[in-house]
Design a protein around this motif. Structure first.
Motif, PDB file in Angstrom:
ATOM      1  N   GLY A  34     -19.234  -3.853  -2.544  1.00  0.00           N
ATOM      2  CA  GLY A  34     -20.554  -3.308  -2.276  1.00  0.00           C
ATOM      3  C   GLY A  34     -20.781  -2.904  -0.840  1.00  0.00           C
ATOM      4  N   HIS A  35     -19.760  -3.067   0.020  1.00  0.00           N
ATOM      5  CA  HIS A  35     -19.908  -2.730   1.444  1.00  0.00           C
ATOM      6  C   HIS A  35     -18.682  -1.945   1.895  1.00  0.00           C
ATOM      7  CE1 HIS A  35     -23.453  -5.285   1.931  1.00  0.00           C
ATOM      8  NE2 HIS A  35     -22.793  -6.251   1.312  1.00  0.00           N
ATOM      9  N   GLN A  36     -18.584  -0.698   1.467  1.00  0.00           N
ATOM     10  CA  GLN A  36     -17.438   0.122   1.852  1.00  0.00           C
ATOM     11  C   GLN A  36     -17.505   0.543   3.317  1.00  0.00           C
ATOM     12  OE1 GLN A  36     -14.782   0.647  -0.067  1.00  0.00           O
ATOM     13  NE2 GLN A  36     -15.726  -0.621  -1.651  1.00  0.00           N
ATOM     14  N   GLY A  37     -18.708   0.754   3.817  1.00  0.00           N
ATOM     15  CA  GLY A  37     -18.880   1.178   5.201  1.00  0.00           C
ATOM     16  C   GLY A  37     -19.295   0.012   6.080  1.00  0.00           C
ATOM     17  N   PRO A  38     -19.759   0.319   7.292  1.00  0.00           N
ATOM     18  CA  PRO A  38     -20.165  -0.745   8.212  1.00  0.00           C
ATOM     19  C   PRO A  38     -21.427  -1.467   7.753  1.00  0.00           C
ATOM     20  CG  PRO A  38     -20.683   1.417   9.122  1.00  0.00           C
ATOM     21  CD  PRO A  38     -19.867   1.662   7.896  1.00  0.00           C
ATOM     22  N   ILE A  39     -21.520  -2.736   8.120  1.00  0.00           N
ATOM     23  CA  ILE A  39     -22.713  -3.551   7.893  1.00  0.00           C
ATOM     24  C   ILE A  39     -23.380  -3.715   9.252  1.00  0.00           C
ATOM     25  CG2 ILE A  39     -23.604  -5.742   7.003  1.00  0.00           C
ATOM     26  CD1 ILE A  39     -20.889  -6.082   5.554  1.00  0.00           C
ATOM     27  N   PHE A  40     -24.699  -3.484   9.338  1.00  0.00           N
ATOM     28  CA  PHE A  40     -25.401  -3.523  10.613  1.00  0.00           C
ATOM     29  C   PHE A  40     -26.246  -4.791  10.716  1.00  0.00           C
ATOM     30  CE2 PHE A  40     -24.479   0.845   9.582  1.00  0.00           C
ATOM     31  CZ  PHE A  40     -23.985   1.349  10.780  1.00  0.00           C
ATOM     32  N   GLY A  41     -26.072  -5.514  11.832  1.00  0.00           N
ATOM     33  CA  GLY A  41     -26.819  -6.751  11.987  1.00  0.00           C
ATOM     34  C   GLY A  41     -26.668  -7.334  13.373  1.00  0.00           C
ATOM     35  N   GLU A  42     -26.648  -8.677  13.454  1.00  0.00           N
ATOM     36  CA  GLU A  42     -26.562  -9.370  14.724  1.00  0.00           C
ATOM     37  C   GLU A  42     -25.328 -10.277  14.736  1.00  0.00           C
ATOM     38  OE1 GLU A  42     -30.050 -11.344  16.137  1.00  0.00           O
ATOM     39  OE2 GLU A  42     -31.398  -9.762  15.442  1.00  0.00           O
ATOM     40  N   LEU A  43     -24.705 -10.354  15.894  1.00  0.00           N
ATOM     41  CA  LEU A  43     -23.535 -11.204  16.107  1.00  0.00           C
ATOM     42  C   LEU A  43     -23.950 -12.429  16.912  1.00  0.00           C
ATOM     43  CD1 LEU A  43     -20.426 -11.742  16.207  1.00  0.00           C
ATOM     44  CD2 LEU A  43     -20.397 -10.356  18.290  1.00  0.00           C
ATOM     45  N   TYR A  44     -23.507 -13.604  16.467  1.00  0.00           N
ATOM     46  CA  TYR A  44     -23.800 -14.852  17.164  1.00  0.00           C
ATOM     47  C   TYR A  44     -22.466 -15.537  17.484  1.00  0.00           C
ATOM     48  CZ  TYR A  44     -28.177 -14.021  14.585  1.00  0.00           C
ATOM     49  OH  TYR A  44     -29.304 -13.455  14.037  1.00  0.00           O
ATOM     50  N   VAL A  45     -22.098 -15.555  18.755  1.00  0.00           N
ATOM     51  CA  VAL A  45     -20.881 -16.259  19.167  1.00  0.00           C
ATOM     52  C   VAL A  45     -21.301 -17.661  19.576  1.00  0.00           C
ATOM     53  CG1 VAL A  45     -18.883 -16.266  20.701  1.00  0.00           C
ATOM     54  CG2 VAL A  45     -19.880 -14.083  19.968  1.00  0.00           C
ATOM     55  N   CYS A  46     -21.101 -18.619  18.672  1.00  0.00           N
ATOM     56  CA  CYS A  46     -21.526 -20.004  18.902  1.00  0.00           C
ATOM     57  C   CYS A  46     -20.314 -20.889  19.124  1.00  0.00           C
ATOM     58  CB  CYS A  46     -22.347 -20.500  17.714  1.00  0.00           C
ATOM     59  SG  CYS A  46     -23.836 -19.501  17.404  1.00  0.00           S
TER      60      CYS A  46
END
Length: 208
Positions: A34-46
């Motif tokens: 269901g996600h062939q292209g990019p997914i847009f969101g937030e990155l959390y480096v914890c």
């Protein structure tokens, strides 16, 4: 070690974040269903692991640092990103994997994190370095110690003639990932985000 899918945003208040990057695109190869292209969101480096979550997709991922065997800044195809390769055999539950057994065995999970702000790459990379250093791969360290104590001859990874066919293919792939940037006069990541915003605007208009 496991890689997991998220169905809600992580509570970063208890996760000791080292870096949070909004407006980031995630590309997963092989892709999630269901996600062939990019997914847009937030990155959390914890400190314990890194998380990515998309409110619009209501989905995300969490990955432990020892499961990442390579992470680096890549400028492949003029699209600056953080490239990550996961350990062999690690896949998300709904990844679209090859049906052929041999192809599946040769498949590795690759992640590309593409912030809208290309200047954030160094900060993301350094934060991942710091967090990864908190979680050394104990199995790898034990193997390294065993190699140092052993007098047997091992292939030099820099000598392609000594690598088998599969290792040579992997080396060529990584060399292509980290090729120099292409100066084409425009930022492809900007176009990616603009396309996503246009699509989101059209979806909102259709609901009115």
């Amino acid at each position: 070690m496991t890689v997991t899918l998220l169905n809600q945003a992580p509570d970063v208040s208890s996760l000791k974040p080292r870096h949070i990057q909004k407006d980031t695109a995630l590309l997963i190869s092989p892709p999630l269903a269901g996600h062939q292209g990019p997914i847009f969101g937030e990155l959390y480096v914890c400190e314990d692991q890194f998380y990515f979550y998309s409110e619009s997709a209501q989905s995300g991922i969490a990955v432990e640092y020892p499961d990442i065997i390579i992470h680096a800044i890549s400028r492949q195809d003029g699209q600056p990103n953080i490239y990550c390769q996961l350990d062999s055999g690690l896949f998300f539950p709904n990844q679209q994997l090859p049906e052929d057994e041999q192809e599946r065995e040769e498949t590795v999970t690759e992640l590309r994190l593409i912030p809208r702000d290309g200047g954030a790459l160094e900060g993301i990379y350094m934060a991942m370095n710091e967090c990864a250093s908190l979680h050394p791969d104990e199995e790898f360290m034990a193997e390294q110690d065993a190699y140092e104590d052993d007098n047997e001859f091992y292939a030099d990874p820099s000598d392609e003639a000594e690598l088998n066919e599969m290792q040579q293919a992997a080396l060529r792939h990584l060399e292509s990932v980290f090729e120099p940037p292409t100066m084409n006069g425009h930022r492809e990541e900007d176009s990616m985000f603009e396309d996503a915003e246009e699509a989101e605007g059209e979806n909102q208009n259709n609901h009115h």
